[in-house]
Design an enzyme around this catalytic site. Sequence first.
Site, PDB file in Angstrom:
ATOM      1  NE  ARG A 210     -15.315  49.661 -10.773  1.00 32.69           N
ATOM      2  CZ  ARG A 210     -16.457  49.191 -10.310  1.00 32.69           C
ATOM      3  NH1 ARG A 210     -17.096  49.811  -9.310  1.00 32.69           N
ATOM      4  NH2 ARG A 210     -16.960  48.062 -10.787  1.00 32.69           N
ATOM      5  CG  ASP A 211     -16.151  46.157  -7.465  1.00 28.36           C
ATOM      6  OD1 ASP A 211     -16.743  46.916  -6.690  1.00 28.36           O
ATOM      7  OD2 ASP A 211     -16.581  45.042  -7.764  1.00 28.36           O
TER       8      ASP A 211
ATOM      9  CG  HIS B 256     -18.049  41.164 -10.813  1.00 30.36           C
ATOM     10  ND1 HIS B 256     -17.152  42.192 -11.058  1.00 30.36           N
ATOM     11  CD2 HIS B 256     -18.399  41.292  -9.523  1.00 30.36           C
ATOM     12  CE1 HIS B 256     -16.978  42.896  -9.955  1.00 30.36           C
ATOM     13  NE2 HIS B 256     -17.733  42.360  -9.002  1.00 30.36           N
TER      14      HIS B 256
ATOM     15  CG  HIS C 197     -19.186  40.658  -4.686  1.00 28.88           C
ATOM     16  ND1 HIS C 197     -18.935  41.797  -3.961  1.00 28.88           N
ATOM     17  CD2 HIS C 197     -19.115  41.030  -5.993  1.00 28.88           C
ATOM     18  CE1 HIS C 197     -18.722  42.812  -4.791  1.00 28.88           C
ATOM     19  NE2 HIS C 197     -18.841  42.358  -6.032  1.00 28.88           N
TER      20      HIS C 197
ATOM     21  CB  CYS D  81     -22.154  46.557  -3.353  1.00 34.91           C
ATOM     22  SG  CYS D  81     -23.381  47.801  -3.845  1.00 34.91           S
TER      23      CYS D  81
ATOM     24  CG  ASN E 210     -15.011  42.245  -5.985  1.00 34.91           C
ATOM     25  OD1 ASN E 210     -15.828  42.286  -6.877  1.00 34.91           O
ATOM     26  ND2 ASN E 210     -14.643  43.317  -5.299  1.00 34.91           N
TER      27      ASN E 210
END
Length: 314
Positions: A18-19, A209, A211, A242, A251
């Site tokens: 997803r991300d 979470h 990065h 992002c 990430n």
Amino acid sequence: MEEPTMPSHVEIVEVGLRDGLQAEPVFVPTEEKIAIAKALIAAGLKHFEATSFVSPRAVPQMADAAEVIAAVRQPGVLLSALVPNAKGAERAAEAGVDAMVVFMSASESHNLKNVNRSRAESLRGFADVARIAADAGIPVHGAIATAFGCPFEGIVPVDTITDIARQYRDLGIETISLGDTTGMATPTLVKERCRALAKAVPDAEVALHFHNTRGVGLVCVYAGLEEGITRFESSLGGLGGCPFAPNATGNICTEDLVYMLEETGIDTGVDLEALIEVAKRTERAVQHGLPGQLMKAGPRLKTYDMESVRTAAG
């Protein structure tokens, strides 16, 4: 000084599908997404943020969300999906996801850039999501983006984080993830915010979470471990970033994270060699190199035939 007690086991939430994929310009075929997910499951990963029920026009990469969920679902594997609004929640419920994920930024300016809503508007929308999820018997997880800093505003007060967390708990959200959207976290900030949440919402499960924008993602994981956090979100190969934050990078890398944890004596239940192969497959699928380190170097004790390496002359 007494050493902090480290957890014996950590849960890794794989967010690469997803991300990681959401901002990729080349569409990864549905069949390949499914194959990658199944390979990750075979490697030992059991919890995925597998897709996002956003508008297919806005994010074409996620247009196959329901198909991915249907094909990957199996006993013992938790498939969560990001939902931006009530319509997304209805689609996610119909697809039978195991959990829905709502998200908002701690900073007003990033929330406006990221979802074109104020924080208050986002929270009002989450009430509808929570109602739809409750009717379907599906739990909701709450993510707080820019929890360690904002590229437009700089420092994000810790009180803002705890206030959002309390509002999430009022909606019945029991799992709260602090997202380092722009890689601004430091070990000091991690400890501060984990301790603040432990006081503000002591009954919530906290996930982290990170990065790796400034190269300290795994150091921040270690700081979280020292605070008793046992759930971390990561992306295979370090995929992601992002699109609504300047100079944002991927990430933290799942296989690098697994390597660090296992070398620290913390069980992940993941086959590292198999995971590396999935990361390499993903690199081929997105058609560009990924920043993961372990997929290039291999585990620490991997040995090589001396004949395969040239000898220095002279």
